[in-house]
Design an enzyme around this catalytic site. Structure first.
Site, PDB file in Angstrom:
ATOM      1  N   GLY A   1      27.991  42.294  80.322  1.00 44.83           N
ATOM      2  CA  GLY A   1      29.218  42.094  79.554  1.00 44.83           C
ATOM      3  C   GLY A   1      29.952  43.412  79.403  1.00 44.83           C
ATOM      4  O   GLY A   1      29.332  44.458  79.178  1.00 44.83           O
TER       5      GLY A   1
ATOM      6  N   SER B   1      48.163  35.214  63.880  1.00 42.32           N
ATOM      7  CA  SER B   1      47.537  36.215  63.016  1.00 42.32           C
ATOM      8  C   SER B   1      47.522  35.771  61.555  1.00 42.32           C
ATOM      9  O   SER B   1      48.445  35.164  61.043  1.00 42.32           O
ATOM     10  CB  SER B   1      48.288  37.533  63.123  1.00 42.32           C
ATOM     11  OG  SER B   1      47.821  38.399  62.126  1.00 42.32           O
TER      12      SER B   1
ATOM     13  N   ARG C   1      39.274  33.136  54.837  1.00 41.69           N
ATOM     14  CA  ARG C   1      39.432  32.194  55.944  1.00 41.69           C
ATOM     15  C   ARG C   1      38.713  30.873  55.714  1.00 41.69           C
ATOM     16  O   ARG C   1      39.284  29.805  55.924  1.00 41.69           O
ATOM     17  CB  ARG C   1      38.879  32.824  57.222  1.00 41.69           C
ATOM     18  CG  ARG C   1      39.709  33.978  57.691  1.00 41.69           C
ATOM     19  CD  ARG C   1      39.085  34.665  58.880  1.00 41.69           C
ATOM     20  NE  ARG C   1      39.971  35.719  59.345  1.00 41.69           N
ATOM     21  CZ  ARG C   1      39.698  36.536  60.351  1.00 41.69           C
ATOM     22  NH1 ARG C   1      38.577  36.414  60.998  1.00 41.69           N
ATOM     23  NH2 ARG C   1      40.556  37.454  60.713  1.00 41.69           N
TER      24      ARG C   1
ATOM     25  N   HIS D   1      36.634  30.287  65.761  1.00 42.96           N
ATOM     26  CA  HIS D   1      37.206  31.566  66.115  1.00 42.96           C
ATOM     27  C   HIS D   1      36.133  32.597  66.447  1.00 42.96           C
ATOM     28  O   HIS D   1      36.267  33.361  67.391  1.00 42.96           O
ATOM     29  CB  HIS D   1      38.034  32.040  64.919  1.00 42.96           C
ATOM     30  CG  HIS D   1      38.603  33.394  65.079  1.00 42.96           C
ATOM     31  ND1 HIS D   1      39.375  33.732  66.166  1.00 42.96           N
ATOM     32  CD2 HIS D   1      38.541  34.502  64.310  1.00 42.96           C
ATOM     33  CE1 HIS D   1      39.764  34.991  66.047  1.00 42.96           C
ATOM     34  NE2 HIS D   1      39.248  35.491  64.951  1.00 42.96           N
TER      35      HIS D   1
ATOM     36  N   ARG E   1      32.585  36.563  58.541  1.00 41.34           N
ATOM     37  CA  ARG E   1      33.057  37.880  58.943  1.00 41.34           C
ATOM     38  C   ARG E   1      34.430  38.156  58.339  1.00 41.34           C
ATOM     39  O   ARG E   1      35.290  37.284  58.307  1.00 41.34           O
ATOM     40  CB  ARG E   1      33.142  37.974  60.461  1.00 41.34           C
ATOM     41  CG  ARG E   1      33.656  39.304  60.965  1.00 41.34           C
ATOM     42  CD  ARG E   1      33.685  39.370  62.471  1.00 41.34           C
ATOM     43  NE  ARG E   1      34.654  38.459  63.063  1.00 41.34           N
ATOM     44  CZ  ARG E   1      35.970  38.645  63.056  1.00 41.34           C
ATOM     45  NH1 ARG E   1      36.482  39.713  62.473  1.00 41.34           N
ATOM     46  NH2 ARG E   1      36.783  37.767  63.622  1.00 41.34           N
TER      47      ARG E   1
ATOM     48  N   LEU F   1      35.934  44.053  65.828  1.00 44.66           N
ATOM     49  CA  LEU F   1      36.159  45.171  66.732  1.00 44.66           C
ATOM     50  C   LEU F   1      35.300  46.348  66.301  1.00 44.66           C
ATOM     51  O   LEU F   1      34.717  47.062  67.107  1.00 44.66           O
ATOM     52  CB  LEU F   1      37.635  45.561  66.719  1.00 44.66           C
ATOM     53  CG  LEU F   1      38.610  44.433  67.075  1.00 44.66           C
ATOM     54  CD1 LEU F   1      40.046  44.941  67.053  1.00 44.66           C
ATOM     55  CD2 LEU F   1      38.297  43.872  68.445  1.00 44.66           C
TER      56      LEU F   1
END
Lengths: 257, 254, 643
Positions: free
Chosen positions: C46, C290, C336, C407, C441, C447
């Site tokens: 990867g 976003s 979220r 997601h 998360r 990232l």
């Protein structure tokens, strides 16, 4: 074509042996380097065109002025020969580079698309505007140039009657030389020269319309704010040169009538 | 909301492998919703081919959000189709009319050999980046992020260039198959930012040399690449590359 | 009912105060002599943020690296699609941020299901990541004066998110990719693109290599090394529709699981509330809008179920701004998972909008009235443009329609503090491991974790294994290599030889429906039990009725997909099984039986404060549960409340 490219690259091989010039010649031999050289030679030729047009506009000033100008050029002697040689070298280099980069691009796509459509909108010319016609217009200009040299440098075009100009020259109207004023007028009014010239100059206009702005871009002269102005000036320059020369053909016809 | 339905004729390039000779095949597709993306339309075609016992059309795709740069396709002679600033995966069928014939071809360039159907090998781009499209800084070697200020407008300019997704549309749309827009985007980004300046001379010379070696064509400044670029990279980057190249070739000590 | 292993898992978290653990640990890790590094080889599978960063950093240290990806280039991994940004505890904004606060927010945001020590380390190295990326030429947004800009993201109360317009993931990935390409040019990394990892080679209980399939020629290749780093991303595509790239898959991780690696917390899946809704059966993926849109957009549905009027015709009195109604303190900015469940609840009760009824409005009318269209355009212009491109609706005049979508997946292969799985020599980095996000998360943390693992953790921890393990040279024709290669080949051949009727894509869609309906935003015992049964049935049908056209000897995308779907069909069962066993609601895992009367998640710390790591016993057999108990010494568990 590849053999031709190889022959054309011989000067570069010899030049690269000059001390200090090796890296520069190598840098000039890449696709980008070749385009930069094309831009420089192209703009040099534009410089010549400006000088040539400026001189020829003396036709409007009358026979005496023009012939004086011609005589002045002739009087330069070896300097003129050197300039002509330089011009020839620049021209051949421009042409050679055109063939070389075209060969590179042809090799880069051997299988053509079934359909190809521009995304840039509508152009005055098909094939993506002037930029799609550089090789064609360049070739037309080359033909025009050869004719032009036959007509006025060598003065051996069988379709042109040079006798009045030679006679007038012999009579002393141009200081012992051929009367260039009459010769030009004679050439510009004869067929097929005038048609070849007209075609050649339109091709030159198209060639310069893309060539000048492309040369600026290739030399890195680009600025978000000034680019529209650069483009406008390039276009005005291109068609200014072309129309300037075409006006001489129109003038010759008007005078002859 | 469900949109209208289109009946289409697709003229698709089929090629069994890198060495095989390819050709066009015509397919009829009925009832294509205008809300579909172009790739979803190809999914439907492939399901139809599957039902008919034929091999589906191979095409590269991944994120389907216009960012990964996997998808390609010359659609009716235009890279990524008729819309500007759009990748094929973000192109929707509402751009087409009932009864249209759509010609679908792979990117065509000597440096992008076809692997199968519409899939091409773009590893030439990787090799160009390998030749200098980076800043030589090892992990752990970095000063504080704010140690070197970068004026806001320069950062914006660098970001404009950095937005390149490496899809190859510039090469595909260029009549010379030139990769100048791709190369210039990376050269520009790293020439503008102070972090990239130490290597700027070597970078541009090496990347141009690699570009030539891969067999891309030369740039005739027709700007078709800019029009085809889904990330809307500007040809002013090409001018910057030329400047960088001029400077490097005149002054660099190598 | 669930088989539980008697011994708990040892996470090998070092002793000492949490602030000193990583520093002390780095000192105690064995080093590899610089001259010896080039004798060791490492496989990295990867090339996303974790893989690209790891491969480049390990090569810089001198190890011989082989990097693999299934895409055509190392630059295309799905990290590229991350929009929002990356967190860093720089406190450049002087607004009270610190490593401790980032650590605290992440543990709390993860609903107290993450390993504290890992999270603290993540917060610590977050600052190095920003520096490293800037040095690589990543064009982070800057203020006019030239210093780095930050924004507040995902409901964080400090501005700690660094960003590159809406393309942060792209720019970070290209930074790592360029570092990787540099190592390729230096000859320290050999890059293998268009290779799919088919299996793991374990010899004497140590991971020693992989078998890959060359996706262009169809050939199977054996690659051996002294360690294997798996950086293969998450498993969100088990739901078929997700915001993941089409190629994202669980195959590499699943094959390692089948070879003995433990799979931890598969039921923790993150559902993102602001995605563009499904428009038809043909839909192939979902597009994320976003999260920042919720800063100014108001979420609502009609007050009357089945109201078919256009949005503009529904007067304010007949609109239900349900997030503002239920969560007056946070309103439209609730996390979220909360926002997603609230939208689902409205739609399930018939208040949804659009053709499918599976959407809610995200309305900018009031923001436009308040700040003007230009101000809204400046902030969200590119997002509005993207929305309009996909839906052909103009969000300036009609409200956006949004719906939650899968997601990110917090679960993954179990790893210890060194990021090593329970198979020595097999390291798992980035989204592919389970380690840092707990049950949920936070925005702009994915990232951070990928790059942290790749740039700043694995370069230290891998040396410990290489310096100590006995690693005899393995020839490519070692019996175990030959065996694993044969296994992989025969699996591919059996896919090709089923000779049924249905396409792999159709099976994938069917699996997606089961997963979304029963293992999605809200789960129940009976639903999950039904899902397990239906997944088994679907798997049986798959192996009876699949048809893969073409051959295995060339580029065959149907075959690639079939292999991935085959593994999703095994993995989906484990996901459902894990969700069934976790009888509580936490983070991305919501069990309807475990909620407060107001419909909020009810966590059960007494019984479920552990990592659930599953050991495989083959397809169709119930896995064994290995527990890693979670202790919270620094951030004491409390109930999340956004009222």
């Amino acid at each position: 074509m590849n053999a031709l490219v190889r022959i054309l690259s011989l000067p570069a091989c010899y030049l690269s042996r000059l001390p200090g010039c090796g890296p520069l010649v190598r840098a000039c031999s890449t696709s980008v380097g070749q385009k930069i050289l094309m831009a420089i030679t192209g703009l040099s030729l534009c410089g010549f065109l400006v000088a040539h047009l400026a001189g020829n506009l003396k036709l409007f000033a009358g026979e005496q002025d023009f012939n004086q100008y011609a005589a002045m050029l002739h009087s330069l002697g070896p300097a003129l020969a050197a300039a002509e040689t330089g011009l020839f070298v620049v021209f051949v280099a421009h042409l050679g580079l055109a063939l070389s980069t075209t060969a590179m691009s042809r090799a880069a796509r051997t299988q053509a698309y079934e359909v190809m459509e521009s995304k840039q909108g509508v152009f005055a010319l098909p094939q993506g505007g002037a930029s799609g016609w550089m090789l064609v217009t360049g070739a037309v200009v080359l033909v025009f140039l050869v004719c032009h040299l036959i007509d006025l440098r060598l003065k051996v075009n069988p379709f042109v009657d040079y006798r009045p100009a030679v006679a007038a020259g012999a009579a002393g109207s141009a200081g012992g030389h051929v009367n260039e004023f009459l010769a030009v007028r004679q050439v510009l009014t004869s067929s097929p020269s005038r048609y070849i010239y007209l075609l050649g100059l339109v091709a030159l206009g198209i060639h310069l319309a893309h060539g000048v702005q492309s040369a600026l871009q290739t030399l890195g002269i680009s600025h978000r704010r000034w680019n529209p102005l650069f483009r406008l000036i390039s276009l005005l320059f291109a068609w200014g040169i072309a129309v300037g020369f075409i006006s001489l053909i129109a003038w010759a016809h008007a005078v002859n009538r | 909301m469900s949109g209208e339905l289109l009946n289409l004729t697709l003229r698709v390039w089929r090629q069994a492998g890198p060495a095989a000779s390819g050709g066009f095949r015509d397919y009829q597709l009925r009832g294509v919703s205008t809300h579909m993306s172009f790739l979803e339309m190809l999914d439907v075609l492939n399901e139809q081919l599957h039902q008919a016992g034929e091999e589906p059309v191979a095409f590269d795709h991944d994120c389907r959000e216009g960012l990964c740069g996997s998808c390609s396709l010359m659609i009716n002679g235009q890279a990524h189709g008729p819309e500007r600033g759009t990748t094929t995966c973000q192109l929707h069928m509402r751009r087409f009319r009932d009864g249209d014939t759509i010609v679908i071809e792979p990117w065509r360039a000597t440096a992008f050999p076809v692997l199968r159907d519409l899939v091409v090998d773009r590893s030439a781009f990787d090799r160009i980046i390998q030749s200098g499209g980076y800043v030589s800084v090892n992990t752990g070697n970095a000063p504080d992020g704010n140690a070197i200020p970068v004026p806001g407008h320069l950062q914006e300019l660098a970001m404009d260039a950095a937005a390149c997704i490496g899809c190859g549309a510039c090469v595909a749309a260029c009549k010379n198959a030139s990769a100048m827009l791709f190369v210039s985007a990376k050269v520009s980004q790293l020439a503008i930012l102070p972090q990239g300046r130490p290597e700027r001379n070597a970078r541009v010379v090496r990347m141009v040399a690699q570009m030539d070696q891969e067999g891309f064509g030369s740039c005739t400044n027709t700007s078709e690449c800019e029009a085809a670029c889904p990330a809307e990279i500007s040809v002013s980057n090409i001018a910057r590359l030329n400047r960088e190249y001029l400077r490097a070739s005149m002054t660099a000590e190598f | 009912m669930v088989r539980v292993a008697s011994e708990t898992l040892n996470s090998r978290v070092p002793e000492g105060p949490i602030q000193e653990k990583w520093d002390k640990h780095r000192f105690s890790l064995k080093l590899v002599n610089p001259a010896n590094k080039r004798k060791f080889s490492v496989i990295v599978v990867g090339t996303g943020l974790a893989g690209g960063a790891a491969a480049a950093s390990l090569a810089e240290l001198g190890y011989g690296v082989k990097a693999f990806c299934f895409q055509d280039s190392g630059r295309r991994a799905h990290s590229i699609a991350a929009q929002g940004g990356i967190n860093g505890a720089k406190n450049y904004q002087n607004d009270g941020d610190s490593i401790w606060r980032l650590f605290y927010d992440t543990v709390k945001g993860g609903d107290y299901r993450a390993r504290e020590a890992n999270v603290y380390r993540l917060a610590q190295v977050s600052n190095n990541i920003i520096d490293q990326c800037v040095a690589q030429g990543v064009p982070f947004a800057r203020e006019y004066g030239g210093t780095l800009a930050n924004r507040s993201f995902g409901g964080a109360q400090v501005s700690r998110t660094f960003y590159c317009r809406g393309q942060t993931g792209q720019q970070l990935l290209l930074g790592a990719y360029q570092a990787l390409m540099r190592q390729v040019s230096l000859g320290r990394v050999r890059m293998f693109a268009r290779r799919e990892m088919m299996d793991l080679i374990v010899i004497d209980n140590v991971a020693r290599g992989i078998v890959v399939r060359n996706m262009v020629t169809g050939e199977f290749e054996v690659h051996t090394a002294d360690a294997v780093c798996l950086c293969t991303g998450g498993y969100g595509n088990v739901y078929y529709l997700s915001t993941n790239a089409k190629g994202c898959n669980v195959t590499a991780a699943w094959r390692c699981h089948r070879r003995g690696a433990l799979f931890a917390n598969p039921c923790y899946t993150q559902i993102h509330p602001t995605c563009i809704p499904v428009s038809g059966d043909y839909q192939s993926k979902l597009t994320l809008m976003s999260e920042s849109l919720r800063n100014d957009g108001r979420v609502w549905v009609p007050r009357n179920a089945g109201d078919r009027r256009g949005a503009a015709e529904i007067p304010d009195g007949e609109r239900d701004y349900f997030l503002e109604r239920r969560y007056p303190a946070f309103g439209n900015l609730v996390p979220r998972d909360v926002a997603s469940r609230a939208a689902k609840e409205r739609c399930d009760r018939g208040f949804g909008v659009g053709d499918s009824g599976l959407a809610v409005y995200l309305d900018f009318r009031d923001a436009i009235r308040r700040d003007g269209e230009d101000a809204v355009r400046r902030k969200y212009g590119n997002l509005f443009h993207m929305y309009e491109k996909i839906t052909a609706d103009n969000p300036y005049s009609t409200p956006m329609r949004i719906y939650p979508a899968v997601h990110y997946t917090m679960g993954g292969l179990w790893v210890d503090y060194n990021l090593m799985s329970n198979i020595p020599g097999l390291y798992v980095l980035g989204e592919a491991n389970f380690s840092d996000h707990g049950a949920n998360r936070l925005g702009a943390s994915a990232l951070m974790q990928g790059l942290s693992d790749g740039y700043f953790v694995i370069p230290y921890t891998i040396g410990d294994h290489l310096a100590q393990a006995k690693l005899p040279k393995i020839p490519d024709d070692h019996p175990q290599c030959v065996q694993v290669r044969q296994d992989a080949e025969s699996r591919v051949n059996s896919l090709l030889n089923i000779g049924g009727k249905k396409s792999a894509d159709a099976f994938h869609r069917d699996l997606g429906h089961i997963m979304w309906d029963h293992c999605g935003m809200a789960r129940t015992k009976s639903g999950l039990e039904g899902a397990v049964t239906r997944i088994r049935e679907l798997r049986d049908e798959f192996w009876r009725n699949l048809r893969v056209p073409g051959s295995g000897k060339s580029l065959n995308q149907s075959l690639e997909l079939a292999g991935r779907v085959a593994d999703f069909l095994e993995f989906g069962e484990l996901l459902a099984f894990d969700a069934l066993h976790r009888e509580e609601s936490c983070g991305g895992h919501f069990r309807e039986e475990y909620q407060t009367p107001e419909g909020e998640a009810k966590r059960n710390d007494a019984d479920f404060s552990y990592v659930a790591a599953w050991e495989s016993h083959g397809v169709g057999n119930e896995p064994t549960l290995h527990k890693e108990p979670l202790t919270f010494d620094y951030v004491l568990p409390s109930t999340r409340s956004y009222k």
